[in-house]
Design a protein around this motif. Structure first.
Motif, PDB file in Angstrom:
ATOM      1  N   TRP A   1       0.837  -1.204   0.000  1.00 58.55           N
ATOM      2  CA  TRP A   1       0.000   0.000   0.000  1.00 58.55           C
ATOM      3  C   TRP A   1       0.870   1.252   0.000  1.00 58.55           C
ATOM      4  O   TRP A   1       0.637   2.186  -0.783  1.00 58.55           O
TER       5      TRP A   1
ATOM      6  N   VAL B   1      -4.136   1.397   8.934  1.00 59.54           N
ATOM      7  CA  VAL B   1      -2.974   1.872   8.194  1.00 59.54           C
ATOM      8  C   VAL B   1      -1.727   1.517   9.003  1.00 59.54           C
ATOM      9  O   VAL B   1      -1.434   2.158  10.013  1.00 59.54           O
TER      10      VAL B   1
ATOM     11  N   ILE C   1      -3.573   8.284   7.459  1.00 58.69           N
ATOM     12  CA  ILE C   1      -2.919   7.851   6.223  1.00 58.69           C
ATOM     13  C   ILE C   1      -1.510   8.426   6.120  1.00 58.69           C
ATOM     14  O   ILE C   1      -0.572   7.739   5.737  1.00 58.69           O
TER      15      ILE C   1
ATOM     16  N   TRP D   1      -7.986   3.339  10.195  1.00 60.72           N
ATOM     17  CA  TRP D   1      -8.552   4.341   9.301  1.00 60.72           C
ATOM     18  C   TRP D   1     -10.076   4.248   9.330  1.00 60.72           C
ATOM     19  O   TRP D   1     -10.773   5.250   9.456  1.00 60.72           O
TER      20      TRP D   1
END
Length: 386
Positions: free
Chosen positions: A128, A196, A179, A186
């Motif tokens: 991610w 996250v 984030i 989150w």
């Protein structure tokens, strides 16, 4: 018995092979850490680690794993610059956007399932972070070179100043700050939870720094000049770390302490924050990386660099392959033997983790090498995304 010959190589092929070899090396360290996550989870470590309760061998294993994410993100930026130099390459911004979006989708789907075996909780981890960093780099490549350098160094050096800024879950800035900088949930509802694990902001600085360093790996750049630059950068990073960390000046939220045991004092010194990566964390990992790039480009003992480069030439393939191999092995062992470490199946010793890691490295080399060779020879445009 013959003695392995140390070959000195500074040709263009060795320049590129050194990048793949370093990527391969950190992916094997990552494999070891993921074996630990599977079979030593009953001895889970925190961030930062508790020096007094973590055995030195486990601490050393986790410290080695600290090098994986920053080196991989840096090399992603460096590879983006090299990709941009190809006459037949599509726009680097378009490539970064496509690849970044693909990685984000994979994190939510195949990667999440490989870890959990379900989608009850989605942990947004390194894939991610790399995906979002690539999206950011797709925009930042348009900036003037000096602005890119200032932004990259500024983010890496100054983001620790943002640590005191925090938002409660009901405040408007909570989601964005989760984030960017704070490791937290989150989204958390009755039917889904998204955490996250890799806050984004410092990784944007790292990928941009890799892109800025790209010209040092241009085929027109003399190898001696590149070597001088990398050695200087690596030594300066480590010296700055010694000063900042040694006097507890800046760059880490947790001061180091002296213990009765020199080993524990050393562990305390190297007990850095990874989520998000502190300045000291990045000075250590990127400083060592610069020196490793020099060594891998210049010396190749008994094909060591060539073997590592096979793993580094197919990183996404190897990443997904090793996660699912670990999932299958763990599921079979758990079904056969049941839980033997609380609610987990696991081994008793960190040394067993190292042994499992070595065995899996040997088993996964052939499929990864075959795919890397196919990737180099293939004319399919989609294959470069793997």
């Amino acid at each position: 018995m013959t003695t392995p010959v140390i070959e000195l190589k500074t040709a263009d092929s060795q320049r590129i092979k050194s990048i793949d070899a370093l990527r391969g090396l950190v992916m094997l360290i990552m494999l070891l850490d993921h074996v630990r996550e599977r079979f030593f989870l009953h001895r889970q470590v925190s961030d930062p680690m508790d020096v007094e309760s973590t055995e030195p061998a486990l601490f050393a294993s986790r410290l080695a794993a600290h090098f994986c994410a920053p080196i991989f993100v840096f090399l992603t930026g460096l590879s983006a610059w090299l990709y941009q130099q190809s006459a037949r390459a599509e726009s680097v911004s378009i490539f970064l956007l496509k690849r970044g979006l693909l990685l984000i989708v994979l994190e939510f789907t195949l990667v999440t399932f490989s870890w959990m075996g379900n989608f009850n909780t989605i942990y947004l981890q390194v894939i991610w972070a790399i995906g979002l960093s690539m999206l950011a780099l797709a925009l930042l490549v348009k900036m003037p070179r000096i602005a890119q350098w200032l932004l990259a160094v500024g983010i890496i050096a100054l983001h620790n100043l943002l640590t005191p800024i925090q938002f409660s879950v009901d405040e408007w800035g909570y989601s964005l700050w989760t984030i960017l900088h704070d490791r937290n949930y989150w989204i958390q509802t009755d039917w889904i939870a998204i955490k996250v694990s890799y806050p984004l902001l410092p990784w944007i600085g790292v990928i941009l720094l890799g892109y800025c360093v790209g010209p040092m790996f241009d085929k027109q750049m003399p190898a001696a000049q590149r070597t001088t630059w990398l050695i200087s950068a690596g030594i300066c990073s480590l010296l700055l770390l010694l000063v900042l960390r040694g006097f507890n000046l800046y760059g880490e939220t947790l001061p180091w302490q002296t213990f009765a045991s020199p080993v524990h004092s050393l562990m305390s010194f190297f007990n850095f924050t990874k989520y998000p990566p502190s300045l000291d964390f990045l000075l250590l990992t990127l400083g060592v990386m610069a020196l490793a790039l020099v060594w891998l480009e210049r010396f190749n003992a008994a094909g060591f660099v060539s073997v590592l480069s096979q793993f580094g030439a197919a990183p996404l393939f190897f990443y997904l392959l090793h996660l699912y191999v670990l999932l299958i092995i763990y599921s079979l062992l758990f079904a056969w033997f049941g839980a033997n470490q609380g609610s987990y199946f696991g081994v008793d010793s960190i040394y067993s983790i190292w042994l499992i890691g070595v065995v899996l490295t040997l088993l996964l080399y052939c499929p990864t090498s075959v795919f890397a060779t196919y990737k180099r020879r293939s004319n399919y445009s989609w294959i470069k995304y793997l």
